[in-house]
Motif scaffolding. Structure first.
Motif, PDB file in Angstrom:
ATOM      1  N   GLN A 106       2.736  12.386 -30.906  1.00  0.00           N
ATOM      2  CA  GLN A 106       1.428  11.764 -31.065  1.00  0.00           C
ATOM      3  C   GLN A 106       0.834  11.384 -29.713  1.00  0.00           C
ATOM      4  OE1 GLN A 106       0.997   7.638 -32.252  1.00  0.00           O
ATOM      5  NE2 GLN A 106      -0.215   8.284 -34.024  1.00  0.00           N
ATOM      6  N   ARG A 107       1.641  10.781 -28.850  1.00  0.00           N
ATOM      7  CA  ARG A 107       1.157  10.387 -27.520  1.00  0.00           C
ATOM      8  C   ARG A 107       0.721  11.602 -26.701  1.00  0.00           C
ATOM      9  NH1 ARG A 107       5.907   6.991 -27.561  1.00  0.00           N
ATOM     10  NH2 ARG A 107       5.364   4.808 -27.998  1.00  0.00           N
ATOM     11  N   LEU A 108       1.450  12.700 -26.839  1.00  0.00           N
ATOM     12  CA  LEU A 108       1.075  13.906 -26.108  1.00  0.00           C
ATOM     13  C   LEU A 108      -0.266  14.442 -26.597  1.00  0.00           C
ATOM     14  CD1 LEU A 108       1.681  16.071 -24.030  1.00  0.00           C
ATOM     15  CD2 LEU A 108       3.007  17.293 -25.774  1.00  0.00           C
ATOM     16  N   VAL A 109      -0.466  14.442 -27.916  1.00  0.00           N
ATOM     17  CA  VAL A 109      -1.757  14.868 -28.474  1.00  0.00           C
ATOM     18  C   VAL A 109      -2.885  13.979 -27.945  1.00  0.00           C
ATOM     19  CG1 VAL A 109      -3.106  15.062 -30.592  1.00  0.00           C
ATOM     20  CG2 VAL A 109      -0.762  15.938 -30.520  1.00  0.00           C
ATOM     21  N   PHE A 110      -2.675  12.675 -27.981  1.00  0.00           N
ATOM     22  CA  PHE A 110      -3.693  11.745 -27.474  1.00  0.00           C
ATOM     23  C   PHE A 110      -3.947  11.969 -25.984  1.00  0.00           C
ATOM     24  CE2 PHE A 110      -2.584   8.296 -30.842  1.00  0.00           C
ATOM     25  CZ  PHE A 110      -3.293   8.994 -31.794  1.00  0.00           C
ATOM     26  N   SER A 111      -2.879  12.171 -25.227  1.00  0.00           N
ATOM     27  CA  SER A 111      -3.028  12.359 -23.788  1.00  0.00           C
ATOM     28  C   SER A 111      -3.850  13.597 -23.477  1.00  0.00           C
ATOM     29  CB  SER A 111      -1.641  12.461 -23.138  1.00  0.00           C
ATOM     30  OG  SER A 111      -1.753  12.692 -21.756  1.00  0.00           O
ATOM     31  N   ARG A 112      -3.576  14.681 -24.174  1.00  0.00           N
ATOM     32  CA  ARG A 112      -4.319  15.924 -23.939  1.00  0.00           C
ATOM     33  C   ARG A 112      -5.778  15.772 -24.350  1.00  0.00           C
ATOM     34  NH1 ARG A 112       0.089  20.527 -25.887  1.00  0.00           N
ATOM     35  NH2 ARG A 112       1.159  20.678 -23.864  1.00  0.00           N
ATOM     36  N   ALA A 113      -6.025  15.146 -25.485  1.00  0.00           N
ATOM     37  CA  ALA A 113      -7.401  14.987 -25.961  1.00  0.00           C
ATOM     38  C   ALA A 113      -8.214  14.100 -25.027  1.00  0.00           C
ATOM     39  CB  ALA A 113      -7.405  14.427 -27.377  1.00  0.00           C
ATOM     40  N   THR A 114      -7.635  12.986 -24.609  1.00  0.00           N
ATOM     41  CA  THR A 114      -8.390  12.041 -23.776  1.00  0.00           C
ATOM     42  C   THR A 114      -8.556  12.542 -22.346  1.00  0.00           C
ATOM     43  OG1 THR A 114      -6.368  10.767 -23.310  1.00  0.00           O
ATOM     44  CG2 THR A 114      -7.733  10.042 -25.167  1.00  0.00           C
ATOM     45  N   SER A 115      -7.720  13.485 -21.917  1.00  0.00           N
ATOM     46  CA  SER A 115      -7.849  14.023 -20.562  1.00  0.00           C
ATOM     47  C   SER A 115      -9.114  14.860 -20.383  1.00  0.00           C
ATOM     48  CB  SER A 115      -6.622  14.869 -20.216  1.00  0.00           C
ATOM     49  OG  SER A 115      -6.636  16.100 -20.914  1.00  0.00           O
ATOM     50  N   LEU A 116      -9.746  15.225 -21.470  1.00  0.00           N
ATOM     51  CA  LEU A 116     -10.916  16.100 -21.408  1.00  0.00           C
ATOM     52  C   LEU A 116     -12.212  15.341 -21.151  1.00  0.00           C
ATOM     53  CD1 LEU A 116      -9.986  18.431 -24.390  1.00  0.00           C
ATOM     54  CD2 LEU A 116      -9.812  18.958 -21.957  1.00  0.00           C
ATOM     55  N   VAL A 117     -12.153  14.007 -21.099  1.00  0.00           N
ATOM     56  CA  VAL A 117     -13.348  13.190 -20.885  1.00  0.00           C
ATOM     57  C   VAL A 117     -13.022  12.006 -19.984  1.00  0.00           C
ATOM     58  CG1 VAL A 117     -14.692  13.749 -22.953  1.00  0.00           C
ATOM     59  CG2 VAL A 117     -12.839  12.084 -23.101  1.00  0.00           C
TER      60      VAL A 117
ATOM     61  N   GLY B  17      -4.905   3.698 -36.522  1.00  0.00           N
ATOM     62  CA  GLY B  17      -5.438   3.089 -35.304  1.00  0.00           C
ATOM     63  C   GLY B  17      -4.671   3.365 -34.034  1.00  0.00           C
ATOM     64  N   TYR B  18      -3.770   4.336 -34.050  1.00  0.00           N
ATOM     65  CA  TYR B  18      -2.890   4.517 -32.899  1.00  0.00           C
ATOM     66  C   TYR B  18      -3.603   5.028 -31.649  1.00  0.00           C
ATOM     67  CZ  TYR B  18       1.495   3.237 -35.087  1.00  0.00           C
ATOM     68  OH  TYR B  18       2.524   2.514 -35.664  1.00  0.00           O
ATOM     69  N   LEU B  19      -4.764   5.643 -31.785  1.00  0.00           N
ATOM     70  CA  LEU B  19      -5.483   6.032 -30.574  1.00  0.00           C
ATOM     71  C   LEU B  19      -5.868   4.797 -29.766  1.00  0.00           C
ATOM     72  CD1 LEU B  19      -6.778   8.082 -28.672  1.00  0.00           C
ATOM     73  CD2 LEU B  19      -8.843   7.991 -30.106  1.00  0.00           C
ATOM     74  N   LYS B  20      -6.324   3.744 -30.447  1.00  0.00           N
ATOM     75  CA  LYS B  20      -6.643   2.513 -29.718  1.00  0.00           C
ATOM     76  C   LYS B  20      -5.401   1.948 -29.039  1.00  0.00           C
ATOM     77  CE  LYS B  20      -9.014  -1.873 -29.751  1.00  0.00           C
ATOM     78  NZ  LYS B  20      -8.095  -2.480 -28.761  1.00  0.00           N
ATOM     79  N   GLY B  21      -4.297   1.957 -29.746  1.00  0.00           N
ATOM     80  CA  GLY B  21      -3.064   1.490 -29.137  1.00  0.00           C
ATOM     81  C   GLY B  21      -2.696   2.300 -27.911  1.00  0.00           C
ATOM     82  N   PHE B  22      -2.869   3.613 -27.973  1.00  0.00           N
ATOM     83  CA  PHE B  22      -2.581   4.478 -26.831  1.00  0.00           C
ATOM     84  C   PHE B  22      -3.492   4.166 -25.652  1.00  0.00           C
ATOM     85  CE2 PHE B  22      -3.845   8.264 -24.471  1.00  0.00           C
ATOM     86  CZ  PHE B  22      -2.635   8.690 -23.953  1.00  0.00           C
ATOM     87  N   LEU B  23      -4.781   3.995 -25.922  1.00  0.00           N
ATOM     88  CA  LEU B  23      -5.731   3.693 -24.846  1.00  0.00           C
ATOM     89  C   LEU B  23      -5.381   2.374 -24.164  1.00  0.00           C
ATOM     90  CD1 LEU B  23      -9.047   4.693 -26.664  1.00  0.00           C
ATOM     91  CD2 LEU B  23      -7.874   5.992 -24.872  1.00  0.00           C
ATOM     92  N   ASP B  24      -5.040   1.389 -24.958  1.00  0.00           N
ATOM     93  CA  ASP B  24      -4.708   0.079 -24.393  1.00  0.00           C
ATOM     94  C   ASP B  24      -3.398   0.130 -23.604  1.00  0.00           C
ATOM     95  OD1 ASP B  24      -7.013  -0.871 -25.524  1.00  0.00           O
ATOM     96  OD2 ASP B  24      -6.013  -1.772 -27.255  1.00  0.00           O
TER      97      ASP B  24
END
Length: 211
Positions: A42-53, A68-75
Protein backbone atom coordinates in the motif's frame (compact mmCIF):
# COMPACT_ATOMS: atom_id res chain seq x y z
CA UNK A 1 -12.46 -14.97 6.84
CA UNK A 2 -13.03 -14.15 3.19
CA UNK A 3 -15.73 -12.47 1.16
CA UNK A 4 -16.82 -13.62 -2.27
CA UNK A 5 -16.00 -10.98 -4.89
CA UNK A 6 -18.74 -10.36 -7.46
CA UNK A 7 -17.76 -10.37 -11.11
CA UNK A 8 -19.82 -7.22 -11.73
CA UNK A 9 -21.83 -4.54 -9.93
CA UNK A 10 -25.09 -3.22 -11.41
CA UNK A 11 -24.33 0.29 -10.13
CA UNK A 12 -22.05 2.17 -7.77
CA UNK A 13 -24.46 1.79 -4.86
CA UNK A 14 -24.00 -1.97 -5.06
CA UNK A 15 -20.24 -1.39 -5.19
CA UNK A 16 -20.44 0.70 -2.02
CA UNK A 17 -22.60 -1.93 -0.30
CA UNK A 18 -19.96 -4.56 -1.08
CA UNK A 19 -17.29 -2.51 0.68
CA UNK A 20 -19.64 -1.80 3.57
CA UNK A 21 -19.86 -5.57 3.95
CA UNK A 22 -16.08 -6.00 3.63
CA UNK A 23 -15.55 -3.44 6.39
CA UNK A 24 -17.87 -5.40 8.68
CA UNK A 25 -16.86 -8.96 7.86
CA UNK A 26 -13.10 -8.37 7.67
CA UNK A 27 -12.95 -5.96 10.60
CA UNK A 28 -9.55 -6.05 12.26
CA UNK A 29 -7.61 -6.68 9.05
CA UNK A 30 -7.54 -3.32 7.27
CA UNK A 31 -5.38 -4.48 4.37
CA UNK A 32 -7.79 -7.32 3.62
CA UNK A 33 -10.70 -4.88 3.72
CA UNK A 34 -8.88 -2.62 1.27
CA UNK A 35 -7.57 -5.50 -0.87
CA UNK A 36 -3.87 -4.81 -0.38
CA UNK A 37 -1.61 -7.79 0.37
CA UNK A 38 0.19 -5.79 3.08
CA UNK A 39 1.01 -2.27 4.30
CA UNK A 40 4.32 -2.22 2.43
CA UNK A 41 2.51 -2.69 -0.89
CA UNK A 42 0.00 0.00 0.00
CA UNK A 43 2.78 2.45 0.90
CA UNK A 44 4.54 1.73 -2.39
CA UNK A 45 1.33 2.44 -4.33
CA UNK A 46 0.86 5.70 -2.43
CA UNK A 47 4.49 6.67 -2.92
CA UNK A 48 4.34 6.14 -6.68
CA UNK A 49 1.03 7.98 -7.05
CA UNK A 50 2.05 10.99 -4.96
CA UNK A 51 5.43 11.27 -6.71
CA UNK A 52 3.63 12.41 -9.85
CA UNK A 53 2.54 15.75 -8.33
CA UNK A 54 3.88 18.50 -6.08
CA UNK A 55 1.75 18.47 -2.94
CA UNK A 56 3.46 21.21 -0.96
CA UNK A 57 0.89 23.84 -0.05
CA UNK A 58 -1.80 22.05 -2.09
CA UNK A 59 -5.39 21.17 -1.27
CA UNK A 60 -6.06 17.45 -1.78
CA UNK A 61 -9.25 15.55 -2.57
CA UNK A 62 -8.99 11.77 -2.08
CA UNK A 63 -11.89 10.07 -3.87
CA UNK A 64 -12.58 6.50 -2.81
CA UNK A 65 -10.58 7.16 0.34
CA UNK A 66 -11.46 3.84 1.96
CA UNK A 67 -10.18 3.71 5.53
CA UNK A 68 -8.17 6.92 5.08
CA UNK A 69 -4.69 5.48 4.75
CA UNK A 70 -3.57 7.98 2.12
CA UNK A 71 -3.89 10.73 4.73
CA UNK A 72 -1.93 8.63 7.16
CA UNK A 73 0.79 8.11 4.54
CA UNK A 74 0.99 11.83 3.76
CA UNK A 75 1.29 12.73 7.42
CA UNK A 76 3.86 10.03 8.17
CA UNK A 77 5.88 11.18 5.15
CA UNK A 78 5.86 14.81 6.32
CA UNK A 79 4.12 16.12 3.21
CA UNK A 80 3.39 19.82 3.75
CA UNK A 81 -0.02 19.90 2.06
CA UNK A 82 -2.52 22.68 2.81
CA UNK A 83 -5.69 20.65 3.30
CA UNK A 84 -7.09 17.16 2.80
CA UNK A 85 -10.58 15.75 2.31
CA UNK A 86 -11.35 12.09 1.77
CA UNK A 87 -14.70 10.99 0.31
CA UNK A 88 -16.15 7.54 -0.20
CA UNK A 89 -19.45 5.96 -1.18
CA UNK A 90 -19.20 3.46 1.68
CA UNK A 91 -20.50 4.76 4.99
CA UNK A 92 -18.58 2.06 6.88
CA UNK A 93 -15.34 3.07 5.19
CA UNK A 94 -15.86 6.72 6.10
CA UNK A 95 -16.68 5.80 9.68
CA UNK A 96 -13.51 3.71 9.85
CA UNK A 97 -11.38 6.47 8.32
CA UNK A 98 -12.63 8.99 10.89
CA UNK A 99 -11.88 6.55 13.70
CA UNK A 100 -8.32 6.06 12.45
CA UNK A 101 -7.33 9.52 11.18
CA UNK A 102 -9.82 12.12 12.40
CA UNK A 103 -12.61 14.23 10.99
CA UNK A 104 -11.26 14.63 7.46
CA UNK A 105 -13.71 12.35 5.66
CA UNK A 106 -17.28 12.36 4.41
CA UNK A 107 -19.64 10.05 2.58
CA UNK A 108 -20.32 11.57 -0.82
CA UNK A 109 -21.35 10.50 -4.32
CA UNK A 110 -19.28 12.87 -6.43
CA UNK A 111 -21.30 12.09 -9.57
CA UNK A 112 -24.69 13.04 -8.15
CA UNK A 113 -23.30 15.63 -5.71
CA UNK A 114 -20.24 17.09 -7.44
CA UNK A 115 -17.82 19.65 -6.09
CA UNK A 116 -17.52 22.99 -7.90
CA UNK A 117 -15.04 23.14 -10.74
CA UNK A 118 -11.47 23.68 -9.59
CA UNK A 119 -12.28 23.08 -5.92
CA UNK A 120 -9.03 21.23 -5.14
CA UNK A 121 -5.48 21.54 -6.40
CA UNK A 122 -4.92 17.79 -6.69
CA UNK A 123 -7.45 14.96 -6.91
CA UNK A 124 -6.50 11.33 -6.24
CA UNK A 125 -8.35 8.16 -7.22
CA UNK A 126 -6.17 5.34 -5.91
CA UNK A 127 -7.00 1.63 -5.99
CA UNK A 128 -10.62 2.32 -6.91
CA UNK A 129 -10.87 1.46 -10.61
CA UNK A 130 -10.73 -2.28 -11.01
CA UNK A 131 -14.26 -3.67 -10.74
CA UNK A 132 -16.81 -3.53 -13.58
CA UNK A 133 -19.61 -1.15 -12.57
CA UNK A 134 -22.83 -0.72 -14.55
CA UNK A 135 -23.87 -2.02 -17.95
CA UNK A 136 -20.94 -0.18 -19.57
CA UNK A 137 -17.99 -0.14 -17.14
CA UNK A 138 -15.78 1.76 -19.57
CA UNK A 139 -18.34 4.56 -19.91
CA UNK A 140 -18.72 4.71 -16.12
CA UNK A 141 -14.96 4.95 -15.67
CA UNK A 142 -14.64 7.73 -18.23
CA UNK A 143 -17.55 9.69 -16.73
CA UNK A 144 -15.93 9.44 -13.30
CA UNK A 145 -12.49 10.51 -14.53
CA UNK A 146 -13.96 13.41 -16.51
CA UNK A 147 -15.88 14.57 -13.45
CA UNK A 148 -12.87 14.32 -11.15
CA UNK A 149 -10.66 16.24 -13.57
CA UNK A 150 -13.14 19.13 -13.42
CA UNK A 151 -12.65 19.30 -9.64
CA UNK A 152 -8.88 19.70 -10.03
CA UNK A 153 -7.06 23.01 -10.43
CA UNK A 154 -3.74 21.34 -11.14
CA UNK A 155 -3.91 17.56 -11.59
CA UNK A 156 -5.81 14.30 -11.34
CA UNK A 157 -3.83 11.20 -10.40
CA UNK A 158 -5.40 7.76 -10.66
CA UNK A 159 -4.47 4.08 -10.77
CA UNK A 160 -5.84 1.21 -12.79
CA UNK A 161 -5.25 -2.48 -13.43
CA UNK A 162 -3.40 -3.63 -16.54
CA UNK A 163 -4.77 -6.64 -18.43
CA UNK A 164 -2.98 -9.96 -18.46
CA UNK A 165 -1.04 -9.48 -15.22
CA UNK A 166 -3.24 -11.54 -12.93
CA UNK A 167 -6.17 -13.87 -13.34
CA UNK A 168 -9.13 -12.74 -11.25
CA UNK A 169 -12.58 -12.96 -12.87
CA UNK A 170 -13.76 -9.88 -10.93
CA UNK A 171 -11.12 -7.59 -12.50
CA UNK A 172 -12.02 -4.73 -14.81
CA UNK A 173 -8.74 -3.98 -16.58
CA UNK A 174 -7.72 -1.43 -19.19
CA UNK A 175 -4.62 -1.23 -21.36
CA UNK A 176 -2.28 1.51 -20.05
CA UNK A 177 -1.41 3.07 -23.40
CA UNK A 178 -5.07 3.09 -24.41
CA UNK A 179 -6.09 4.92 -21.23
CA UNK A 180 -3.14 7.29 -21.66
CA UNK A 181 -4.35 8.12 -25.18
CA UNK A 182 -7.94 8.67 -24.03
CA UNK A 183 -6.80 10.92 -21.18
CA UNK A 184 -4.67 12.96 -23.56
CA UNK A 185 -7.49 13.32 -26.08
CA UNK A 186 -10.44 13.80 -23.71
CA UNK A 187 -8.99 15.48 -20.60
CA UNK A 188 -5.69 17.25 -21.27
CA UNK A 189 -2.69 16.93 -23.59
CA UNK A 190 -0.48 17.03 -20.49
CA UNK A 191 -0.46 13.45 -19.25
CA UNK A 192 2.14 11.22 -17.61
CA UNK A 193 2.03 7.43 -17.32
CA UNK A 194 4.04 5.39 -14.85
CA UNK A 195 3.85 1.67 -15.54
CA UNK A 196 5.98 -1.06 -14.03
CA UNK A 197 5.12 -4.19 -16.04
CA UNK A 198 5.88 -6.43 -13.08
CA UNK A 199 2.96 -4.86 -11.17
CA UNK A 200 -0.74 -5.15 -11.90
CA UNK A 201 -1.28 -1.46 -11.09
CA UNK A 202 -0.26 1.48 -13.26
CA UNK A 203 -0.51 5.23 -12.62
CA UNK A 204 -1.78 8.12 -14.72
CA UNK A 205 -1.40 11.82 -13.90
CA UNK A 206 -3.38 14.32 -15.94
CA UNK A 207 -2.31 17.97 -15.60
CA UNK A 208 -4.20 21.14 -16.37
CA UNK A 209 -0.98 22.70 -17.69
CA UNK A 210 2.44 21.52 -18.74
CA UNK A 211 4.33 19.97 -15.85
Amino acid sequence: MSLVKPRWFPDQDAYAAFFDARARLLSGDDMAVLEYPDRETQRLVFSRATSLVDLKGRSILDVGCGLGYLKGFLDESGVDYRSYLGVDLSANMVQGARKRFGDFFERRDVLSDPFPEGSYDVVFLISVLGYPIGDDPEAYMKELLTTLFRFAREALVFTHLAPGRRNEPSDFTYEPQRLLAWSRESLSPHVRLFDDPSWITYYVAVYKETR
